[in-house]
Structure formats: structure tokens, C-alpha cells
Design a protein around this motif. Structure first.
Motif, PDB file in Angstrom:
ATOM      1  N   LEU A 162       0.850  -1.200   0.000  1.00 15.70           N
ATOM      2  CA  LEU A 162       0.000   0.000   0.000  1.00 15.70           C
ATOM      3  C   LEU A 162       0.881   1.243   0.000  1.00 15.70           C
ATOM      4  CD1 LEU A 162      -2.503  -1.186   2.748  1.00 15.70           C
ATOM      5  CD2 LEU A 162      -2.963  -1.042   0.287  1.00 15.70           C
ATOM      6  N   ARG A 163       0.363   2.295  -0.614  1.00 19.13           N
ATOM      7  CA  ARG A 163       1.103   3.556  -0.617  1.00 19.13           C
ATOM      8  C   ARG A 163       0.144   4.646  -0.169  1.00 19.13           C
ATOM      9  NH1 ARG A 163       2.104   7.243  -4.788  1.00 19.13           N
ATOM     10  NH2 ARG A 163       1.075   5.878  -6.279  1.00 19.13           N
ATOM     11  N   LYS A 164       0.561   5.428   0.836  1.00 20.83           N
ATOM     12  CA  LYS A 164      -0.273   6.501   1.340  1.00 20.83           C
ATOM     13  C   LYS A 164      -0.347   7.620   0.299  1.00 20.83           C
ATOM     14  CE  LYS A 164      -0.643   9.376   5.406  1.00 20.83           C
ATOM     15  NZ  LYS A 164      -0.093   9.748   6.722  1.00 20.83           N
ATOM     16  N   VAL A 165      -1.530   8.171   0.074  1.00 19.50           N
ATOM     17  CA  VAL A 165      -1.625   9.246  -0.907  1.00 19.50           C
ATOM     18  C   VAL A 165      -1.771  10.592  -0.205  1.00 19.50           C
ATOM     19  CG1 VAL A 165      -2.613   7.739  -2.679  1.00 19.50           C
ATOM     20  CG2 VAL A 165      -4.151   9.073  -1.206  1.00 19.50           C
ATOM     21  N   ASP A 166      -1.259  11.614  -0.858  1.00 21.70           N
ATOM     22  CA  ASP A 166      -1.256  12.962  -0.291  1.00 21.70           C
ATOM     23  C   ASP A 166      -2.480  13.702  -0.798  1.00 21.70           C
ATOM     24  OD1 ASP A 166      -0.881  15.557   0.446  1.00 21.70           O
ATOM     25  OD2 ASP A 166       1.119  15.753  -0.458  1.00 21.70           O
TER      26      ASP A 166
END
Lengths: 335, 335
Positions: free
Chosen positions: A109-113
Motif C-alpha cells: 500500500l502507498r499513502k496518498v497525499d
């Protein structure tokens, strides 16, 4: 937290145009996250034309979907259990199953801004869609100022980004799309120089020749089929053709259903280049592309267009709508 | 010196396959050289498949031949009048009319070094033929050691050079040609790894798959048509396809006679590149190519194959023979 949830599986491999019965809604448990995993709740699901290829059991650039298992794709989700790095409330992106809740390894997973853009923009203009347009157009197409760039599927997710980037680069942009509403959107909202409705044009070849009096330098091909056949007759010397999609042929049952004039003579006459690609060919340059796309978006040079369908149960229909040209920009489902 | 000579003119534009009556033999005077010109006697004439395109009045990479004027092409000639730089007896190459004697500007002629190779080799392996193979294969095809290179029209002038250069580069080479004699030549004389007779193969697709168990990395396309359709189904990821010729379609009267499976889906699946080219795209690098070809020829790594037809009056038939696959290697006419 419910104990059970819905999952969408591939019930059978479609023959020709996919239909609703190719999908199955299955009730499954909401999983418990294991060590290193977090539980996430699906917020937005992306449906994309390339998924049609994965529904078939044939060689493609991605593995086929397995029968009787969940379909998967780009998803924006909310973390609902604290992990080692990710915390409850974080909004993340990943390639996840079409289901309401998933237990996923934090590393997938990649956190989005969400300060830069909406969360769902990371499935579109700031995600693989935008990167596909960016690298295909700039690395293969290489439009120069004043050149003519034709894009098919122009009102779609990738096509609308391609045309806008080509405008930023100073090219003359001609879009091909399939409804008057889309034509108006391309000309009036995205400032394309010309837009052709291939469904109502008397003669697509003549309409293209009229829109491209100086010939075609770059053809960004999202559709294949008769539209591309027509563009191939207008290539300038050393034209470049990024071949991104062939939605018109994805539902062909055999080669016999996707026959057209051969391209070899046309490529020789124009010393032209055609190159198939997918965004992940450029994965080592994603940060460059994502940074530039975010900047253009922030500066108002790039507009993010989405068609959002509401409700998990409507995912299959939203997918099927892609082949009927129902979407404008990126097709998403808000779960 | 005779007062008159024969010239071969384009009598009419061919419909479909060219025939003898498309040419006219005209008796004309032997010209007097003007200032800056020398008189030359034609020794060897080159006939090439690309000339078919010039016989039609349509857009191509070279100007069409004019009706009722001489056809022109690569010629080896002997200087028979002293000029400022060129002297009687010099052997020269130039693009000259199909006639026995020509008065030509010295600057349009280049003296050839017959110490390195035969004069006529400059029409073939050391000329545009060899340069076409060299740049198309190495600049667009970029074969790596151990990769599989397929070449169609493999026993032809360009094809036989392509296969040999690919072998020099350490590739596995599979040739496609149209007679058992050519197959034997490719395998036994040129050391191709595999050669397929497309006229006798039960199923060209199966024969290719059998000859290319590891798929196809480079396809040097000289022919287009159904042979190329078959190769397109075997492309490896990131395959490269220099598109050099499409002899199978040069005689098509309309697009409807040159239809095949569309390539877009295949290019996407394999992220493959197809590029049309002609040798003159690389004219700024000709000396590099010519030097390397001469070196390989001298070292015996490259063999120059010619089919030589005797007699000026047989030029049209030798040209027509190209489309029947009558030549092995470069087709020349010794005048």
C-alpha cells in the motif's frame, strides 16, 4: 464491522463482448489482518479497458485473472486498523481485490497525499492513467511545437490526458471520440484544436484529412480498428505512433474479427514508428512523471476528469460501460 | 562509338503485377558530354523491388518515375571520355537512366575501388543493399547475442545480408524464402540456423513456431503479407521489427487486396516496436556502414551473392523476376 462482505469474481471467460453474467457476487468473510497487514475499507475502484485482456486465458502483458477468484485492480482505500507504519484513517492506494474490505500487507500500500489532489486522482491523472499518457506521448510520441498530434479515445481517461499534455508541449491536437457531448468537452473544456465524432462523421477519412491539413506527426492510439486504419493514411515522414490500447479489438473472438489494411507499406512510405507500451515499462521514471503531472495539475494546466458511478454492486456495469464509451475521463466506482 | 542507343522508358503505370508492356524500348542519340560532364558506358544495372512503388503516381519516399521518360536506378559504368577529375577507364557508380550511354555530371558519379571487391558489389553488399541491411538491422533491430532474428525475403539481396550480419552479432537466425534451392543456400552456404520454405510449408505459423521455440526478438520484414502476419504472433517482449519492404503488397491494386490481422493488440501485448525506414535515413552514417561491410567482406564473414542476367534488353524481365522470387541475392543486369 460486518462479519461478511461482497466480493466480485470472474465466473467465466467472456466470449466477445463481456456481459454481466461473466461476473459473480460472492459473500465472503471480512478477513482478519495478519502480522504486517492492515485492514482497509475500499473507497474507490478503478475499472480499465486493459482488464478485458486479463479476463481471457491468453498471453498478455499481465497474468490472466483466475476463474472463480476475485478480480483485482487499482483501489483507493481507507486504513481501518493501525499497522506498524500506516494508521487508522490513512488513505492508501494499491492493487486490491474487488471487495469491500481487504487485509493487505503494509508494503503493498502507498499513502496518498490528499493535499495535492483528491484521493481518487491517484487512480487517474496522478496514477497509472496519467503516467501512461505522459510516458507514451513524451517518450514514444515526442511531439514538437507546431506538430499535429491525433489522439483516439480522446475523451477517455488516458486520451484526455494525452491531448492536454500535447497542448502543453505546443502541438496542434485533434481528438477522436464518440459523442457530441464528448466533442464539446474536448473543444470547449480541454481546448483541443479539433475534435471528430467518429460515430456521426460521414467519412472518417475525409474528416481526419480536413482536421489535419498538415498531416499527422504523432498518433496516440487508444482504439485500433477502422479509426486507426484511417489515421495511418495521413502519416507524415518520421511519424510516431505510441500504441496504448486497442479497445475496438479487445472483444474480437478471433483474428478474423480484427482485420484491416496492413500497415507495412504505410510505415515504409513514411519511415514511421509504431510502438506498443504499458506504463510499467517506465516504472524507474515514475517519480519524474508523477511530479510533473502534479505540478501541471496544481498550475491548472491539466484538468482531471472523472466519471464516478456509485455503489459496489455497480462495478461490473461500470466496467462494461467502458466498451460502450459511457465514460468521460477516468471511470471510477465510489463504493 | 555508335550514334544511337536504346533507352528503357516507363510506357504506362502498371495495374497490379507489372508486365513487359509497361516498358518501352526507345532509340535515342548517344549524348555529347557538356562542360563538367563525362560520357559513361553502362556496365551493370541494379533492379530493386522499391522501384515498383516509383512506377505508381502515389506518395512514396521517392518521386514517381515520369511517364514516357527513362527509368533510373543504380548503375555501374565505365568512363569513356576524360573529365576534369574522372579519366577514361575509371569505373564509377551513380543513379543513371536505363540506357547504354549517358552524359553525366562528374559530381553525380563516384569512383569505386575495385581492389576491395568487384565493381558490381557496390550495387549490392557494399552499396545501398548492404547499407539497408546494416542500418535497419543494427539501428532498429538491435539484435543481442543469443536472440532470435527472423528475416523474410531471406535469400534476396537485403535479406541475405541481414541474416549474415545477425550471425556476426551472435544471434540465432531464421530465414524465410520461397524455394528449396534458396533454403539449401541459406542453411548450407550462409549458415542460417533455420530456413523455412513458405511455399511448401503446410502451416507457416507452425513451421515458424517450431523454428523459433524461444519466440522472436527481431523480425526484419522484407515482404509484409501473410508471412509477416504469422511472425507477429511469436513476438517476445520488447521485440523490434525493422520494416524494410512489403513486396507482397507492392502489386496490390487497392487496400482491399492487402488486408490482414491488425497489429495493434500484438504490439501492445509484446511492447514491440515496428519502424519503417530506408537506407538514406542514415546517409550521414554511410561511411561507417560501408567501412564495416567492406571489412566483413574482406574477412570472409560476409558473402556477396548475385544473380546476373546478361543483356540490356533483359532489364525489364530481370525486374519482373523480382516479384516471382527468381533472384538469389542481388539481381543485376550485365549490359
Amino acid at each position: 464491522m460486518p462479519e461478511t462482505q461482497q466480493q466480485i469474481q470472474l465466473a467465466r471467460r467472456p466470449e466477445g463482448v463481456p456481459v454481466h453474467d461473466d461476473f459473480r457476487f460472492e459473500t465472503i468473510s471480512v478477513p482478519e489482518p495478519k502480522d504486517g497487514e492492515v485492514l482497509v475499507k475500499t473507497l474507490y475502484v478503478s475499472v480499465d479497458p486493459y482488464m478485458r485482456g486479463r479476463m481471457q486465458d491468453t498471453k498478455s502483458y499481465v497474468e490472466p485473472f483466475a476463474l472463480n477468484e476475485a478480480l483485482t485492480g487499482g483501489v483507493i482505500a481507507e486504513v481501518i486498523s493501525d499497522g506498524a507504519k500506516l494508521k487508522k484513517g490513512d488513505v492508501v492506494i494499491g492493487t486490491l481485490a474487488w471487495q469491500e474490505y481487504s487485509a493487505v500487507s503494509e508494503s503493498a500500500l502507498r499513502k496518498v497525499d490528499t493535499g495535492i489532489a483528491s484521493a481518487q486522482a491517484y487512480l487517474g491523472i496522478l496514477g497509472l492513467t496519467g503516467l501512461t499518457a505522459y510516458f507514451g506521448l513524451l517518450d514514444i510520441g515526442r511531439p514538437k511545437k507546431g506538430e499535429t498530434v491525433v489522439v483516439s479515445g480522446a475523451a477517455g481517461a488516458v486520451g484526455s490526458a494525452v491531448g492536454q499534455i500535447a497542448k502543453i508541449k505546443g502541438a496542434k491536437v485533434v481528438g477522436i471520440a464518440g459523442s457530441d457531448e464528448k466533442i464539446s468537452y474536448l473543444k470547449n473544456e480541454l481546448q483541443f484544436d479539433e475534435a471528430i465524432n467518429y460515430k456521426t462523421a460521414d467519412d472518417i477519412q475525409k474528416a481526419l484529412a480536413h482536421a489535419c491539413p498538415d498531416g499527422v506527426d504523432v498518433y496516440f492510439d487508444n482504439v485500433g480498428g477502422p479509426i486507426s486504419d484511417a489515421v495511418m493514411n495521413l502519416l507524415n515522414d518520421f511519424a510516431r505512433i505510441p500504441v496504448c490500447g486497442a479497445i475496438s479489438s479487445y472483444n474480437a473472438k478471433s483474428e478474423a474479427e480484427d482485420m484491416g489494411p496492413r500497415v507495412q507499406s504505410k510505415l515504409i512510405k513514411s519511415k514511421a514508428l509504431m510502438q506498443g507500451f504499458i506504463a510499467s515499462d517506465y516504472s524507474d521514471r515514475f517519480s519524474e512523471g508523477a511530479k510533473q503531472l502534479a505540478e501541471w495539475l496544481k498550475d491548472g494546466k491539466l484538468h482531471d476528469e472523472e466519471t464516478v458511478t456509485e455503489g459496489f454492486s455497480n462495478i461490473p456495469d461500470a466496467f462494461l460501460g467502458l466498451f460502450k464509451g459511457e465514460n468521460k475521463g477516468k471511470q471510477l466506482i465510489k463504493v
